[in-house]
Scaffold this motif. Structure first.
Motif, PDB file in Angstrom:
ATOM      1  N   VAL A   1      12.587  58.732  33.470  1.00 44.57           N
ATOM      2  CA  VAL A   1      11.167  58.889  33.166  1.00 44.57           C
ATOM      3  C   VAL A   1      10.934  58.788  31.662  1.00 44.57           C
ATOM      4  CG1 VAL A   1       9.210  60.491  33.238  1.00 44.57           C
ATOM      5  CG2 VAL A   1      10.722  60.286  35.215  1.00 44.57           C
ATOM      6  N   THR A   2      11.805  59.425  30.884  1.00 44.18           N
ATOM      7  CA  THR A   2      11.575  59.512  29.445  1.00 44.18           C
ATOM      8  C   THR A   2      12.185  58.373  28.628  1.00 44.18           C
ATOM      9  OG1 THR A   2      13.516  60.943  29.189  1.00 44.18           O
ATOM     10  CG2 THR A   2      11.369  62.023  29.520  1.00 44.18           C
ATOM     11  N   LYS A   3      13.318  57.832  29.076  1.00 44.31           N
ATOM     12  CA  LYS A   3      14.015  56.833  28.252  1.00 44.31           C
ATOM     13  C   LYS A   3      13.937  55.410  28.796  1.00 44.31           C
ATOM     14  CE  LYS A   3      17.170  60.197  26.344  1.00 44.31           C
ATOM     15  NZ  LYS A   3      18.520  60.702  26.235  1.00 44.31           N
ATOM     16  N   THR A   4      13.797  55.271  30.103  1.00 43.38           N
ATOM     17  CA  THR A   4      13.708  53.924  30.687  1.00 43.38           C
ATOM     18  C   THR A   4      12.541  53.864  31.671  1.00 43.38           C
ATOM     19  OG1 THR A   4      15.366  54.513  32.356  1.00 43.38           O
ATOM     20  CG2 THR A   4      16.160  53.327  30.404  1.00 43.38           C
ATOM     21  N   PRO A   5      11.321  54.078  31.167  1.00 40.72           N
ATOM     22  CA  PRO A   5      10.162  54.129  32.053  1.00 40.72           C
ATOM     23  C   PRO A   5       9.862  52.803  32.746  1.00 40.72           C
ATOM     24  CG  PRO A   5       9.461  54.073  29.766  1.00 40.72           C
ATOM     25  CD  PRO A   5      10.954  54.245  29.771  1.00 40.72           C
ATOM     26  N   ASP A   6      10.486  51.734  32.272  1.00 37.93           N
ATOM     27  CA  ASP A   6      10.282  50.431  32.908  1.00 37.93           C
ATOM     28  C   ASP A   6      11.292  50.164  34.022  1.00 37.93           C
ATOM     29  OD1 ASP A   6      12.387  50.270  31.104  1.00 37.93           O
ATOM     30  OD2 ASP A   6      11.949  48.199  30.535  1.00 37.93           O
ATOM     31  N   ALA A   7      12.146  51.138  34.326  1.00 34.87           N
ATOM     32  CA  ALA A   7      13.145  50.968  35.391  1.00 34.87           C
ATOM     33  C   ALA A   7      12.439  50.689  36.718  1.00 34.87           C
ATOM     34  CB  ALA A   7      14.006  52.229  35.510  1.00 34.87           C
ATOM     35  N   ALA A   8      13.019  49.810  37.498  1.00 36.29           N
ATOM     36  CA  ALA A   8      12.404  49.368  38.752  1.00 36.29           C
ATOM     37  C   ALA A   8      12.086  50.529  39.686  1.00 36.29           C
ATOM     38  CB  ALA A   8      13.305  48.358  39.455  1.00 36.29           C
ATOM     39  N   ASN A   9      12.973  51.509  39.789  1.00 35.14           N
ATOM     40  CA  ASN A   9      12.746  52.596  40.743  1.00 35.14           C
ATOM     41  C   ASN A   9      11.560  53.479  40.352  1.00 35.14           C
ATOM     42  OD1 ASN A   9      14.281  53.569  38.597  1.00 35.14           O
ATOM     43  ND2 ASN A   9      15.824  54.536  39.883  1.00 35.14           N
ATOM     44  N   ILE A  10      11.366  53.754  39.071  1.00 34.25           N
ATOM     45  CA  ILE A  10      10.216  54.576  38.673  1.00 34.25           C
ATOM     46  C   ILE A  10       8.928  53.767  38.776  1.00 34.25           C
ATOM     47  CG2 ILE A  10      10.333  54.192  36.175  1.00 34.25           C
ATOM     48  CD1 ILE A  10       9.553  57.555  37.779  1.00 34.25           C
ATOM     49  N   GLN A  11       8.994  52.492  38.434  1.00 36.21           N
ATOM     50  CA  GLN A  11       7.806  51.642  38.541  1.00 36.21           C
ATOM     51  C   GLN A  11       7.387  51.478  40.006  1.00 36.21           C
ATOM     52  OE1 GLN A  11       5.780  50.216  36.013  1.00 36.21           O
ATOM     53  NE2 GLN A  11       6.879  51.844  34.935  1.00 36.21           N
ATOM     54  N   ARG A  12       8.353  51.312  40.897  1.00 30.27           N
ATOM     55  CA  ARG A  12       8.054  51.211  42.335  1.00 30.27           C
ATOM     56  C   ARG A  12       7.410  52.497  42.834  1.00 30.27           C
ATOM     57  NH1 ARG A  12      12.300  48.946  43.657  1.00 30.27           N
ATOM     58  NH2 ARG A  12      13.629  50.776  43.571  1.00 30.27           N
ATOM     59  N   TYR A  13       7.937  53.635  42.415  1.00 34.69           N
ATOM     60  CA  TYR A  13       7.377  54.920  42.818  1.00 34.69           C
ATOM     61  C   TYR A  13       5.935  55.065  42.321  1.00 34.69           C
ATOM     62  CZ  TYR A  13       6.549  59.893  43.192  1.00 34.69           C
ATOM     63  OH  TYR A  13       5.990  61.109  43.476  1.00 34.69           O
ATOM     64  N   LEU A  14       5.686  54.732  41.076  1.00 36.63           N
ATOM     65  CA  LEU A  14       4.325  54.827  40.539  1.00 36.63           C
ATOM     66  C   LEU A  14       3.378  53.891  41.282  1.00 36.63           C
ATOM     67  CD1 LEU A  14       5.085  55.040  36.713  1.00 36.63           C
ATOM     68  CD2 LEU A  14       4.335  56.899  38.220  1.00 36.63           C
ATOM     69  N   ARG A  15       3.824  52.680  41.567  1.00 38.61           N
ATOM     70  CA  ARG A  15       2.976  51.736  42.310  1.00 38.61           C
ATOM     71  C   ARG A  15       2.664  52.269  43.708  1.00 38.61           C
ATOM     72  NH1 ARG A  15       6.433  48.636  40.364  1.00 38.61           N
ATOM     73  NH2 ARG A  15       6.206  46.978  38.885  1.00 38.61           N
ATOM     74  N   ASN A  16       3.659  52.832  44.375  1.00 39.20           N
ATOM     75  CA  ASN A  16       3.430  53.398  45.714  1.00 39.20           C
ATOM     76  C   ASN A  16       2.423  54.542  45.656  1.00 39.20           C
ATOM     77  OD1 ASN A  16       5.071  51.654  47.140  1.00 39.20           O
ATOM     78  ND2 ASN A  16       6.881  52.944  46.923  1.00 39.20           N
ATOM     79  N   ASN A  17       2.541  55.401  44.641  1.00 42.33           N
ATOM     80  CA  ASN A  17       1.562  56.478  44.485  1.00 42.33           C
ATOM     81  C   ASN A  17       0.173  55.901  44.280  1.00 42.33           C
ATOM     82  OD1 ASN A  17       3.339  58.586  44.791  1.00 42.33           O
ATOM     83  ND2 ASN A  17       3.666  58.866  42.619  1.00 42.33           N
ATOM     84  N   LEU A  18       0.072  54.882  43.456  1.00 44.90           N
ATOM     85  CA  LEU A  18      -1.232  54.275  43.210  1.00 44.90           C
ATOM     86  C   LEU A  18      -1.822  53.667  44.474  1.00 44.90           C
ATOM     87  CD1 LEU A  18      -0.896  52.634  39.695  1.00 44.90           C
ATOM     88  CD2 LEU A  18      -2.067  54.742  40.349  1.00 44.90           C
TER      89      LEU A  18
END
Length: 125
Positions: A49-66
């Motif tokens: 979350v803090t160092k690699t916010p562009d990582a695919a898994n966090i981006q996928r999670y944010l998109r799913n929440n959206l």
């Protein structure tokens, strides 16, 4: 969301200068949570979350929440505060009292979207 509100909502979460990337920091701020909560829900280390916010898994999670928040927003008549509150806190009996946020965390995005669609159709609301 209409296209104007939709664009503003998504734009508010985009990292400046990195348009396709959603900002975990802005998401955290919008939902009133902390990085540990986001990391736990996304099932990633806090460092993602803090160092690699562009990582695919966090981006996928944010998109799913959206996706879920947007669907709730559409059903709520355009009330973002109500949609975010529902997403984070409303226990859903059909999902063992888990919230939509918990369901997304468990990878059950499509189940929540179907539930919201049933609200739209008047079947479960």
């Amino acid at each position: 969301m209409d296209s104007q509100h939709d664009a503003k909502f998504i734009e508010a979460l985009q990292e400046v200068g990195l348009a396709p990337m959603l900002s975990p920091t802005r998401y955290i701020s919008m939902l009133g949570i902390d990085a540990k909560t986001l990391a736990r829900n996304a099932r990633v280390p806090v460092s993602t979350v803090t160092k690699t916010p562009d990582a695919a898994n966090i981006q996928r999670y944010l998109r799913n929440n959206l996706r879920v928040i947007k669907a709730a927003y559409d059903v709520s008549g355009g009330d973002l505060a109500k949609s975010l509150h529902w997403f984070r806190t409303e226990p859903l009996p059909m999902f063992g009292q888990r919230t939509a946020e918990q369901m997304v965390s468990a990878g059950q995005v499509d189940d929540v979207i179907r539930l919201i669609d049933s609200y739209r159709a008047g079947a479960a609301g």
